[in-house]
Enzyme design. Structure first.
Site, PDB file in Angstrom:
ATOM      1  N   GLU A 122      21.316  11.869 -29.599  1.00 44.57           N
ATOM      2  CA  GLU A 122      21.149  12.934 -28.604  1.00 44.57           C
ATOM      3  C   GLU A 122      21.099  12.414 -27.166  1.00 44.57           C
ATOM      4  O   GLU A 122      20.059  12.547 -26.494  1.00 44.57           O
ATOM      5  CB  GLU A 122      19.883  13.747 -28.900  1.00 44.57           C
ATOM      6  CG  GLU A 122      19.858  14.376 -30.278  1.00 44.57           C
ATOM      7  CD  GLU A 122      18.671  15.332 -30.480  1.00 44.57           C
ATOM      8  OE1 GLU A 122      17.841  15.460 -29.568  1.00 44.57           O
ATOM      9  OE2 GLU A 122      18.598  15.955 -31.549  1.00 44.57           O
ATOM     10  N   GLU A 171      20.068  15.896 -38.432  1.00 40.82           N
ATOM     11  CA  GLU A 171      18.702  16.412 -38.280  1.00 40.82           C
ATOM     12  C   GLU A 171      18.746  17.928 -38.389  1.00 40.82           C
ATOM     13  O   GLU A 171      19.613  18.570 -37.787  1.00 40.82           O
ATOM     14  CB  GLU A 171      18.080  16.071 -36.915  1.00 40.82           C
ATOM     15  CG  GLU A 171      17.690  14.635 -36.731  1.00 40.82           C
ATOM     16  CD  GLU A 171      17.075  14.365 -35.355  1.00 40.82           C
ATOM     17  OE1 GLU A 171      16.481  15.285 -34.749  1.00 40.82           O
ATOM     18  OE2 GLU A 171      17.210  13.223 -34.884  1.00 40.82           O
TER      19      GLU A 171
HETATM   20  C1  FCB Z   1      15.246  16.035 -31.931  1.00 42.96           C
HETATM   21  C2  FCB Z   1      14.931  14.544 -31.893  1.00 42.96           C
HETATM   22  C3  FCB Z   1      13.911  14.110 -32.894  1.00 42.96           C
HETATM   23  C4  FCB Z   1      12.786  15.126 -33.048  1.00 42.96           C
HETATM   24  C5  FCB Z   1      13.339  16.515 -33.239  1.00 42.96           C
HETATM   25  C6  FCB Z   1      12.284  17.572 -33.425  1.00 42.96           C
HETATM   26  O1  FCB Z   1      15.756  16.428 -30.711  1.00 42.96           O
HETATM   27  O2  FCB Z   1      16.109  13.800 -32.108  1.00 42.96           O
HETATM   28  O3  FCB Z   1      13.441  12.854 -32.509  1.00 42.96           O
HETATM   29  O4  FCB Z   1      11.934  15.029 -31.989  1.00 42.96           O
HETATM   30  O5  FCB Z   1      14.158  16.858 -32.151  1.00 42.96           O
END
Ligand code: FCB
Length: 443
Positions: A165, A354
């Protein structure tokens, strides 16, 4: 819940995810040098509960127990990040003691036949790199670090992402200033974004110079932004929010210039950009990781610093379904955002690296009944299956996160784990969501 056959573990990669700073703790052990997150946490008022990552989940000392947990839950894949601050010293040379930790982690994963999926940079930039991402040099230091990891761990890492990110490092770190290093300067955030993408490209070049058998890519958190109304100003605001979050990173990855609306926001970029940079950013990629949590609603800026950005976010409020961190639960957004991207860029194979929810349900009688998270995961998994059914090349899904952990500016106030962590005792308790996934993976 039953698992869509398209997501059967026999053909689809199932994993859980964490990141170094959020779980490892041991922040001064075995020659680890400070990261910008260590310094950021030390500044009063930066972290909601005034906490830091010095202990976190103490994963550094509990890796055997944690890997056993991953195995017990039935995951065959584990996404984690390597801390640059453990691998290199102040003079950027190798720190063998830090490297050993990741060797032990890889040994434990191998013992349980869990495939590692590593990210080289999940925000914990070494604090001694002067100027951080505002300094073009940092991109070259990243390439040296990538080279070290490739040489010393590369034979055991089948899949590696350069950055996690980069939007967050660039814009949350240098425009909104809510993440380390806490700068609030629009022009600088765009400079940081460029240097991050340059680092990605140089990192891939460095890695491939050492090894050609690793699947390489990047992890992005693309944006789906809907306008607050049909007024043209709001529609344009949503467009600018998406350009900043998506085009700013995806364009360079595919050798494309930034959109005019972004270019005109910044003169500083022209000073730091060199001939040939775009070609460096656009290295071939074997995969792309996408992180998805929610969508945003944008409206025309009313004043202040939003004017420079060209948009303002509308904060969602109840009765919209929200997770405990206040993010809208919007599963359809996952489908919309992936389709949007596929429409605009020639993406490689995709992994959802994620997805998850902050559900702060605590332990009652030894159990954690996190029904909101269970629903969240189910409805998002349905979207993943639907996308694959409609032809999207999505190869895997990683739930965020294995453990409750240090949630950046929110400290320990938001729990994203499928396993509960008591931060006093470090006791791990698998939540209902973990048991739900375990059942699905066994079925
Ligand atoms: C994302 C991050 C991760 C975590 C989630 C909730 O943006 O990559 O580290 O904090 O959010």
């Amino acid at each position: 819940m039953t698992l869509d056959p398209l997501l059967s573990p026999a053909r689809f990669e199932w994993g859980c995810a964490t990141s170094a700073f959020q779980i490892e703790g041991a922040s001064t052990v075995d020659g680890k040098v400070p990261s910008i997150w260590d310094s950021f946490c030390a500044q009063p008022g930066r972290i909601l509960d005034a906490s830091d990552g010095s202990v976190a989940c103490d994963h550094y000392h509990r890796l055997a127990e944690d890997v056993q947990l991953i195995a017990n839950l039935g995951f065959k894949h584990y996404r984690f990040s390597i801390a640059w601050t453990r691998i290199t010293r102040q003079d950027n040379s190798l720190n063998p003691a830090g490297l050993d930790f990741y060797k032990r982690l890889l040994d434990a994963l191998e013992k349980h036949q869990i495939t590692p999926n590593a990210t080289l940079f999940h925000w914990d930039l070494p604090a001694h790199l002067e100027g951080g991402w505002l300094n073009r040099d940092t991109a070259y230091r990243f390439a040296e670090y990538a080279d070290l990891v490739a040489r010393h761990l590369g034979d055991r890492l089948p899949r590696v992402a350069t950055l996690n990110e980069p939007w967050c490092s660039a814009f949350l770190g240098h425009d909104l200033g809510v993440f380390a290093p806490g700068v609030q300067d629009r022009a600088q955030s765009l400079v940081a974004a460029h240097h991050l993408m340059l680092a990605h490209g140089l990192g891939l070049q460095a890695w491939r110079a050492v090894r050609t058998d690793t699947s390489l890519g990047i992890v992005l958190n693309p944006e789906l932004s809907d306008p607050a109304s049909s007024r043209p100003e709001d529609v344009q605001a949503a467009r600018l929010a998406e350009l900043e979050r998506n085009d700013c990173f995806l364009n360079p990855l595919f050798g494309r210039e930034w959109p005019q609306e972004l270019l005109q926001q910044i003169d500083a970029l022209n000073a730091t950009r060199k001939e040939g940079d775009l070609a460096i950013c656009a290295q071939p990629m074997d995969f792309m990781g996408l992180n998805y949590y929610t969508r945003t609603i944008a409206q025309a800026p009313a004043g202040g610093r939003d004017v420079e950005r060209g948009y303002a976010f509308v904060t969602p409020t109840a009765p919209k379904p929200l997770t405990d961190i206040g993010w809208e639960i919007y599963p359809e957004g996952l489908t919309r955002v992936v389709q949007n991207l596929l429409h605009q860029w020639p993406l490689p194979a995709l992994w959802i690296t994620e997805n998850g929810a902050a559900d702060n349900t605590g332990v009652t009688d030894g159990a954690v009944n996190d029904t909101m998270r269970c629903d969240y995961l189910q409805t998002h998994l349905e979207q993943v299956a639907g996308l694959i059914r409609n032809g999207a090349d999505i190869r895997g899904y990683y739930v965020w996160s294995l453990l409750d952990n240090f949630e950046w500016a929110q400290g320990y106030s938001q729990r994203f784990g499928i396993v509960h962590v008591d931060f006093q005792t470090q006791k791990r308790t698998p939540k209902r969501s973990a048991l739900m996934l375990q059942r699905l993976l066994q079925a």
